[in-house]
Design an enzyme around this catalytic site. Structure first.
Site, PDB file in Angstrom:
ATOM      1  N   ALA A   1      -3.504  -7.760  11.423  1.00 35.65           N
ATOM      2  CA  ALA A   1      -3.284  -8.245  10.047  1.00 35.65           C
ATOM      3  C   ALA A   1      -4.655  -8.622   9.479  1.00 35.65           C
ATOM      4  O   ALA A   1      -4.894  -9.745   9.024  1.00 35.65           O
ATOM      5  CB  ALA A   1      -2.308  -9.423  10.015  1.00 35.65           C
TER       6      ALA A   1
ATOM      7  N   HIS B   1      -8.199  -9.185   7.612  1.00 39.07           N
ATOM      8  CA  HIS B   1      -8.648  -9.598   6.277  1.00 39.07           C
ATOM      9  C   HIS B   1     -10.171  -9.695   6.308  1.00 39.07           C
ATOM     10  O   HIS B   1     -10.789  -9.426   7.359  1.00 39.07           O
ATOM     11  CB  HIS B   1      -7.989 -10.923   5.874  1.00 39.07           C
ATOM     12  CG  HIS B   1      -8.100 -11.991   6.922  1.00 39.07           C
ATOM     13  ND1 HIS B   1      -9.312 -12.540   7.305  1.00 39.07           N
ATOM     14  CD2 HIS B   1      -7.165 -12.589   7.698  1.00 39.07           C
ATOM     15  CE1 HIS B   1      -9.112 -13.447   8.242  1.00 39.07           C
ATOM     16  NE2 HIS B   1      -7.817 -13.497   8.521  1.00 39.07           N
ATOM     17  N   GLU B   2     -10.762 -10.121   5.202  1.00 42.63           N
ATOM     18  CA  GLU B   2     -12.230 -10.187   5.104  1.00 42.63           C
ATOM     19  C   GLU B   2     -12.862 -11.034   6.221  1.00 42.63           C
ATOM     20  O   GLU B   2     -13.992 -10.784   6.622  1.00 42.63           O
ATOM     21  CB  GLU B   2     -12.666 -10.755   3.752  1.00 42.63           C
ATOM     22  CG  GLU B   2     -13.093  -9.736   2.731  1.00 42.63           C
ATOM     23  CD  GLU B   2     -14.054  -8.658   3.226  1.00 42.63           C
ATOM     24  OE1 GLU B   2     -15.113  -9.003   3.773  1.00 42.63           O
ATOM     25  OE2 GLU B   2     -13.748  -7.469   3.084  1.00 42.63           O
ATOM     26  N   GLY B   3     -12.138 -12.067   6.676  1.00 39.81           N
ATOM     27  CA  GLY B   3     -12.677 -12.895   7.765  1.00 39.81           C
ATOM     28  C   GLY B   3     -12.937 -12.051   8.996  1.00 39.81           C
ATOM     29  O   GLY B   3     -14.029 -12.075   9.582  1.00 39.81           O
ATOM     30  N   HIS B   4     -11.917 -11.264   9.390  1.00 38.84           N
ATOM     31  CA  HIS B   4     -12.100 -10.373  10.544  1.00 38.84           C
ATOM     32  C   HIS B   4     -13.211  -9.351  10.257  1.00 38.84           C
ATOM     33  O   HIS B   4     -14.044  -9.064  11.117  1.00 38.84           O
ATOM     34  CB  HIS B   4     -10.817  -9.587  10.831  1.00 38.84           C
ATOM     35  CG  HIS B   4      -9.619 -10.422  11.169  1.00 38.84           C
ATOM     36  ND1 HIS B   4      -8.536 -10.545  10.329  1.00 38.84           N
ATOM     37  CD2 HIS B   4      -9.324 -11.156  12.258  1.00 38.84           C
ATOM     38  CE1 HIS B   4      -7.625 -11.316  10.902  1.00 38.84           C
ATOM     39  NE2 HIS B   4      -8.073 -11.708  12.062  1.00 38.84           N
TER      40      HIS B   4
ATOM     41  N   GLN C   1      -0.172 -16.704  24.013  1.00 40.21           N
ATOM     42  CA  GLN C   1      -0.787 -17.805  23.276  1.00 40.21           C
ATOM     43  C   GLN C   1       0.136 -18.374  22.200  1.00 40.21           C
ATOM     44  O   GLN C   1      -0.259 -19.239  21.435  1.00 40.21           O
ATOM     45  CB  GLN C   1      -2.140 -17.396  22.701  1.00 40.21           C
ATOM     46  CG  GLN C   1      -2.093 -16.449  21.526  1.00 40.21           C
ATOM     47  CD  GLN C   1      -3.493 -15.993  21.158  1.00 40.21           C
ATOM     48  OE1 GLN C   1      -4.134 -15.260  21.913  1.00 40.21           O
ATOM     49  NE2 GLN C   1      -3.992 -16.438  20.011  1.00 40.21           N
TER      50      GLN C   1
ATOM     51  N   GLU D   1     -15.748 -19.192  13.314  1.00 37.56           N
ATOM     52  CA  GLU D   1     -15.725 -20.662  13.364  1.00 37.56           C
ATOM     53  C   GLU D   1     -14.433 -21.205  12.767  1.00 37.56           C
ATOM     54  O   GLU D   1     -14.119 -22.368  12.940  1.00 37.56           O
ATOM     55  CB  GLU D   1     -16.926 -21.226  12.606  1.00 37.56           C
ATOM     56  CG  GLU D   1     -18.231 -21.004  13.329  1.00 37.56           C
ATOM     57  CD  GLU D   1     -19.422 -21.608  12.605  1.00 37.56           C
ATOM     58  OE1 GLU D   1     -19.291 -21.939  11.401  1.00 37.56           O
ATOM     59  OE2 GLU D   1     -20.482 -21.729  13.233  1.00 37.56           O
ATOM     60  N   LYS D   2     -13.717 -20.367  12.056  1.00 35.79           N
ATOM     61  CA  LYS D   2     -12.408 -20.767  11.519  1.00 35.79           C
ATOM     62  C   LYS D   2     -11.534 -21.373  12.632  1.00 35.79           C
ATOM     63  O   LYS D   2     -10.833 -22.354  12.430  1.00 35.79           O
ATOM     64  CB  LYS D   2     -11.745 -19.531  10.898  1.00 35.79           C
ATOM     65  CG  LYS D   2     -10.249 -19.508  10.842  1.00 35.79           C
ATOM     66  CD  LYS D   2      -9.756 -20.264   9.654  1.00 35.79           C
ATOM     67  CE  LYS D   2      -8.268 -20.232   9.429  1.00 35.79           C
ATOM     68  NZ  LYS D   2      -7.410 -19.973  10.522  1.00 35.79           N
TER      69      LYS D   2
HETATM   70  P1  AMP Z   1      -7.013 -13.788  14.818  1.00 33.00           P
HETATM   71  O1  AMP Z   1      -6.662 -12.376  14.507  1.00 33.00           O
HETATM   72  O2  AMP Z   1      -6.470 -14.773  13.829  1.00 33.00           O
HETATM   73  O3  AMP Z   1      -6.764 -14.162  16.252  1.00 33.00           O
HETATM   74  O4  AMP Z   1      -8.583 -13.893  14.621  1.00 33.00           O
HETATM   75  C1  AMP Z   1      -9.463 -13.004  15.257  1.00 33.00           C
HETATM   76  C2  AMP Z   1     -10.870 -13.497  15.052  1.00 33.00           C
HETATM   77  O5  AMP Z   1     -11.155 -13.563  13.651  1.00 33.00           O
HETATM   78  C3  AMP Z   1     -11.091 -14.919  15.610  1.00 33.00           C
HETATM   79  O6  AMP Z   1     -12.379 -14.986  16.201  1.00 33.00           O
HETATM   80  C4  AMP Z   1     -11.014 -15.765  14.369  1.00 33.00           C
HETATM   81  O7  AMP Z   1     -11.728 -16.982  14.476  1.00 33.00           O
HETATM   82  C5  AMP Z   1     -11.658 -14.846  13.337  1.00 33.00           C
HETATM   83  N1  AMP Z   1     -11.266 -15.246  11.993  1.00 33.00           N
HETATM   84  C6  AMP Z   1     -10.000 -15.426  11.515  1.00 33.00           C
HETATM   85  N2  AMP Z   1     -10.045 -15.854  10.235  1.00 33.00           N
HETATM   86  C7  AMP Z   1     -11.357 -15.948   9.901  1.00 33.00           C
HETATM   87  C8  AMP Z   1     -12.057 -16.346   8.716  1.00 33.00           C
HETATM   88  N3  AMP Z   1     -11.416 -16.734   7.623  1.00 33.00           N
HETATM   89  N4  AMP Z   1     -13.410 -16.307   8.740  1.00 33.00           N
HETATM   90  C9  AMP Z   1     -14.089 -15.924   9.853  1.00 33.00           C
HETATM   91  N5  AMP Z   1     -13.482 -15.538  10.998  1.00 33.00           N
HETATM   92  C10 AMP Z   1     -12.139 -15.554  11.027  1.00 33.00           C
END
Ligand code: AMP
Length: 284
Positions: free
Chosen positions: A34, A36-39, A63, A150-151
Site C-alpha cells: 500500500a 505512498h510517498e513515504g515508502h 506483527q 523515522e515515522k
Molecule cells: P510499512 O509498510 O508501514 O511497514 O512501512 C515500511 C517502511 O516505510 C518503514 O520503514 C516505515 O517506517 C516507512 N514509512 C512508512 N511511512 C512513512 C513516512 N510517512 N515517511 C517515511 N517513511 C515511512
C-alpha cells in the site's frame, strides 16, 4: 521499468548472490505495501546510494496482534508495482506467508528493553513479529544496507538493536518522515480514515510539533504533555494510547530535556491507530 516480481527465497538468493559476486552494493527497503510517498522516499534514497535495490512487500501476520487489523490492512500489489516504475528498483520481493513461515517454523527474535513500552505495551508480540521478519528479510536479501522510516521510530531502534546484536553485516539507515501538506504523517492506514476523521487527524502532528517547541523553549515536559493529550481528546481522538518524551537513542523516559529527545504518540481516530513522532532538541 516495473520491477521484476520475485516470490521465492531461492530465486531471490540466486539473484542477490550473483550481484554480490559482481561486487554490487545491494539496498533493501522492507514494506508491507500500500505504498505512498513515504515508502517511495526510502526507495529513492536506496536507489541513489546502492547499485541494486530490492523492495520487499510482505504483510507480516506475526506483527499483527489484532486479527481484524490484519484483515483490514490494504493490499494493492499491482498499484505498488506501478508506483515503483518511475524509480526503478530491480526486484519487488513479494513472498506469500508459507514462503516466509513454512510448516514447522518455530523461531522468534525478541529484542528486550526498548520494546517494553510505547507501542510495545499496546501491541503485545508486535515487535517480536517485526524483529523476526526483518531478520529473515536481511538474511534473505543479503543486503548491504536497509532503509527504514523515522515515522516508525521505535521500530527503527528495535531493528538497529537486532541487527547489531545478531552481527548481521548491514547498515540500518533511518530516513525522515514524509508528511501530507497539512502535516499528517503519510501512512498506509490513513486510507482507512473517514473524510471527517482524516480532517481531524491533523491534530496529532500539530499537537506534537507545538509540544516539542514548548519543551525545547524550556516548558515543563509533563505539563506540556498533559495539555497535548487533552487537546487531542477534544480534537476527536477516541483514545490517546501514549504521548511521551523519550531519549532519542535509547528511548529511555526523560523528565528533563538534557539531551536530544523524541516526542512519540499513538492515538486512535475512527478506530484507526495512528502513530507519529518528532525530534525535541534542547535549547532550540
Ligand atoms: P510499512 O509498510 O508501514 O511497514 O512501512 C515500511 C517502511 O516505510 C518503514 O520503514 C516505515 O517506517 C516507512 N514509512 C512508512 N511511512 C512513512 C513516512 N510517512 N515517511 C517515511 N517513511 C515511512
Amino acid at each position: 521499468m516495473k520491477p521484476e516480481i520475485v516470490r521465492s527465497r531461492a530465486d531471490l538468493r540466486a539473484q542477490a548472490t550473483a550481484w554480490r559476486k559482481d561486487g554490487l552494493r545491494i539496498g533493501a527497503v522492507p514494506t508491507m505495501g500500500a505504498l505512498h510517498e513515504g515508502h517511495l522516499s526510502l526507495v529513492r534514497r536506496a536507489a541513489a546510494e546502492c547499485d541494486r535495490v530490492i523492495v520487499t512487500l510482505f504483510v507480516n501476520p506475526k506483527q499483527f496482534n489484532d486479527q481484524n487489523d490484519l484483515q483490514k490492512y490494504p493490499r494493492t500489489e499491482e498499484d505498488d508495482r506501478t508506483l515503483l516504475e518511475e524509480i526503478g528498483p530491480d526486484i519487488l520481493y513479494a513472498p506469500d506467508v508459507k514462503e516466509i513461515y513454512p510448516a514447522g517454523f518455530a523461531t522468534t527474535i525478541s529484542v528486550s528493553g526498548i520494546t517494553d513500552s510505547l507501542c510495545g505495551s499496546f501491541r503485545p508480540g508486535h515487535f517480536d513479529g517485526v524483529a523476526t521478519v526483518v531478520c529473515k528479510l536481511f538474511l534473505q536479501t543479503g543486503a548491504d544496507c536497509a532503509y527504514f522510516g523515522e515515522k516508525d521510530y521505535q521500530q527503527l531502534q528495535v531493528v538497529r538493536r537486532m541487527a547489531s546484536d545478531l552481527d548481521i553485516p548491514i547498515d540500518v539507515i533511518g530516513c525522515p518522515t514524509i508528511r501530507e501538506a497539512d502535516g499528517l504523517a503519510m501512512s498506509s492506514r490513513n486510507r482507512l480514515l473517514s473524510p471527517e476523521g482524516r480532517e481531524k487527524a491533523v491534530a496529532l502532528p500539530r499537537a506534537l510539533v507545538q509540544t516539542a517547541e514548548a519543551i525545547s523553549r524550556g516548558a515543563n515536559p509533563q505539563d506540556s504533555i498533559e495539555a497535548a493529550i487533552g487537546l487531542l481528546e477534544t480534537s476527536g481522538f477516541a483514545s490517546v494510547e501514549y504521548l511521551e518524551l523519550r531519549g532519542a537513542d535509547d528511548l529511555a523516559p526523560i523528565t528533563t530535556l538534557d539531551r536530544p529527545a523524541r516526542l512519540l504518540a499513538a492515538a486512535k481516530m475512527d478506530d484507526v491507530r495512528l502513530i507519529d513522532n518528532v525530534p525535541v532538541l534542547p535549547g532550540t
